[in-house]
Scaffold this active site. Sequence first.
Site, PDB file in Angstrom:
ATOM      1  N   ASP A  94       0.856  -1.185   0.000  1.00  0.00           N
ATOM      2  CA  ASP A  94       0.000   0.000   0.000  1.00  0.00           C
ATOM      3  C   ASP A  94       0.893   1.236   0.000  1.00  0.00           C
ATOM      4  OD1 ASP A  94       0.905   0.350   2.584  1.00  0.00           O
ATOM      5  OD2 ASP A  94      -0.956  -0.253   3.534  1.00  0.00           O
ATOM      6  N   SER A  95       0.325   2.375  -0.294  1.00  0.00           N
ATOM      7  CA  SER A  95       1.122   3.580  -0.535  1.00  0.00           C
ATOM      8  C   SER A  95       1.571   4.275   0.739  1.00  0.00           C
ATOM      9  CB  SER A  95       0.312   4.575  -1.370  1.00  0.00           C
ATOM     10  OG  SER A  95      -0.782   5.067  -0.599  1.00  0.00           O
ATOM     11  N   GLY A  96       0.982   3.898   1.865  1.00  0.00           N
ATOM     12  CA  GLY A  96       1.236   4.608   3.107  1.00  0.00           C
ATOM     13  C   GLY A  96       0.219   5.699   3.376  1.00  0.00           C
ATOM     14  N   GLY A  97      -0.639   5.952   2.386  1.00  0.00           N
ATOM     15  CA  GLY A  97      -1.620   7.025   2.528  1.00  0.00           C
ATOM     16  C   GLY A  97      -2.550   6.848   3.704  1.00  0.00           C
ATOM     17  N   PHE A  98      -3.126   5.658   3.845  1.00  0.00           N
ATOM     18  CA  PHE A  98      -4.089   5.428   4.922  1.00  0.00           C
ATOM     19  C   PHE A  98      -3.433   5.622   6.279  1.00  0.00           C
ATOM     20  CE2 PHE A  98      -6.163   2.652   8.029  1.00  0.00           C
ATOM     21  CZ  PHE A  98      -7.457   3.128   7.964  1.00  0.00           C
ATOM     22  N   ASP A 148      -2.836   8.245  -2.177  1.00  0.00           N
ATOM     23  CA  ASP A 148      -4.190   8.799  -2.233  1.00  0.00           C
ATOM     24  C   ASP A 148      -4.565   9.453  -0.921  1.00  0.00           C
ATOM     25  OD1 ASP A 148      -4.292   6.324  -0.840  1.00  0.00           O
ATOM     26  OD2 ASP A 148      -6.457   6.234  -1.165  1.00  0.00           O
ATOM     27  N   GLN A 190     -11.773   7.033  -4.650  1.00  0.00           N
ATOM     28  CA  GLN A 190     -12.271   7.536  -3.371  1.00  0.00           C
ATOM     29  C   GLN A 190     -13.668   8.141  -3.570  1.00  0.00           C
ATOM     30  OE1 GLN A 190     -11.168   7.138  -0.363  1.00  0.00           O
ATOM     31  NE2 GLN A 190      -9.109   6.324  -0.739  1.00  0.00           N
ATOM     32  N   GLY A 217     -11.284   3.908   1.018  1.00  0.00           N
ATOM     33  CA  GLY A 217     -12.183   4.719   1.829  1.00  0.00           C
ATOM     34  C   GLY A 217     -13.423   4.009   2.304  1.00  0.00           C
ATOM     35  N   ASP A 267      -7.812  -7.552   1.330  1.00  0.00           N
ATOM     36  CA  ASP A 267      -6.808  -7.704   2.380  1.00  0.00           C
ATOM     37  C   ASP A 267      -7.411  -7.256   3.688  1.00  0.00           C
ATOM     38  OD1 ASP A 267      -5.294  -5.046   3.630  1.00  0.00           O
ATOM     39  OD2 ASP A 267      -6.403  -4.624   1.787  1.00  0.00           O
ATOM     40  N   CYS A 305     -12.911 -28.452  10.309  1.00  0.00           N
ATOM     41  CA  CYS A 305     -11.722 -27.779   9.771  1.00  0.00           C
ATOM     42  C   CYS A 305     -10.556 -28.753   9.667  1.00  0.00           C
ATOM     43  CB  CYS A 305     -11.342 -26.600  10.659  1.00  0.00           C
ATOM     44  SG  CYS A 305      -9.864 -25.711  10.112  1.00  0.00           S
ATOM     45  N   CYS A 307      -7.290 -27.762   9.258  1.00  0.00           N
ATOM     46  CA  CYS A 307      -6.014 -27.087   9.479  1.00  0.00           C
ATOM     47  C   CYS A 307      -5.169 -27.834  10.508  1.00  0.00           C
ATOM     48  CB  CYS A 307      -6.230 -25.633   9.911  1.00  0.00           C
ATOM     49  SG  CYS A 307      -6.659 -25.409  11.657  1.00  0.00           S
ATOM     50  N   CYS A 310      -6.547 -27.511  14.179  1.00  0.00           N
ATOM     51  CA  CYS A 310      -7.742 -28.295  14.498  1.00  0.00           C
ATOM     52  C   CYS A 310      -7.475 -29.795  14.466  1.00  0.00           C
ATOM     53  CB  CYS A 310      -8.877 -27.927  13.540  1.00  0.00           C
ATOM     54  SG  CYS A 310      -9.579 -26.291  13.870  1.00  0.00           S
ATOM     55  N   HIS A 336      -4.919 -21.239  12.065  1.00  0.00           N
ATOM     56  CA  HIS A 336      -6.333 -21.587  11.850  1.00  0.00           C
ATOM     57  C   HIS A 336      -7.082 -20.479  11.124  1.00  0.00           C
ATOM     58  CE1 HIS A 336     -10.460 -22.884  12.544  1.00  0.00           C
ATOM     59  NE2 HIS A 336     -10.687 -21.633  12.924  1.00  0.00           N
TER      60      HIS A 336
END
Length: 374
Positions: A94-98, A148, A190, A217, A267, A305, A307, A310, A336
């Site tokens: 990610d750009s670091g904007g958030f 952004d 946005q 956003g 994500d 499950c 995994c 489990c 898990h």
Amino acid sequence: MGFFHFQLLKKSKKSMARLGIIRTPRGVIHTPAFMPVGTQATVKTLTPEEVSDLGAEIILSNTYHLYLRPGTEIINKAGGLHRFMNWQGPILTDSGGFQVFSLGSLRRITDDGVHFRSHLDGSPHFISPEKSMEIQAVLGSDIAMAFDVCAPFPCSYEEALEAVERTTRWAERSLKAPHAPGQVVFGIVQGSVYPELRERSAREITALDFPGYAVGGLSVGEPKVIMYEVLEKTTPLLPEDRPRYLMGVGTADCLWEGVARGVDLFDCVLPTRIARNGTALTSKGKVVVRNAEFADDFSPIDADCGCYTCRNYSRAYLRHLFKAEEILGHRLLTIHNLYFTLGVMAEIRQAIREDRFEEHMDEFLKQLNSTNVE
């Protein structure tokens, strides 16, 4: 776009759900896909090999955090982020904007970029679209995000408009900045919860012809029903032949609902974060293994499950690990939760492939909403 290519394989007949494949220099990503978050060059408590074995084909790392620590000089000396953290597959940064916009009083936005103070030591820094792209070029990610402005929720129409206008200007600058070889840049739409602003942002960002697009956003405090409404109106405005990424969303219900509205990539820190708090994800809801009711419960977290956790450990043992503050508990629940989340995505892809996405979605959500095992 170099070696980057998105191929649309199949579309649902009853919704916007779609099946695809993204080809990158470091491997393919079968979409819809979930990206585990490795904020600081690590998916917390797990090795890269374990993350890959769980089914992840791409991970996300954070430009802001890696810029502050260990810094681009160290990562550059290591030969880039992939070598530094020993992850062989694609990485999206990610750009670091958030992150810088989340600093509140610690940052000041101008047309040039963002002045801010580090949350680690208070030192002053400045990130512009060009600086963000410079950092991401050093990281060498396969997919970099344009810098952004993420408007908060709630915000006024005027605040959202200003964010849209800056996002477009900064997208243009992000595209013009140098990139790493083979690296592509995604643009971000946005507009907060205002349909006309979302439409304007989508029109302006898609005109720049990015190889992929994100919807930013959202999942910033608004009710889910509003997020779904915004998505439903926004994704049809994005090119069908490019991947669509919904940023910061990853609960099971939102994965199904997002795919139904045409999203290809997701994500979220939730699966790994709540694992460290003693909470497990299941198709019947959350299981808080720290709770006293599980002290002598020798059944697995989820009997259905497959995994590693489990198959080998009980709720009672996991509760003991958390009460004793043993790090193994964090690892086992992270395994898990990622297995479950990546499994949901595999289930979604199979349902689209078999032309039964909507029916399977209804069944999944009905089961998830009808049982509360907390």
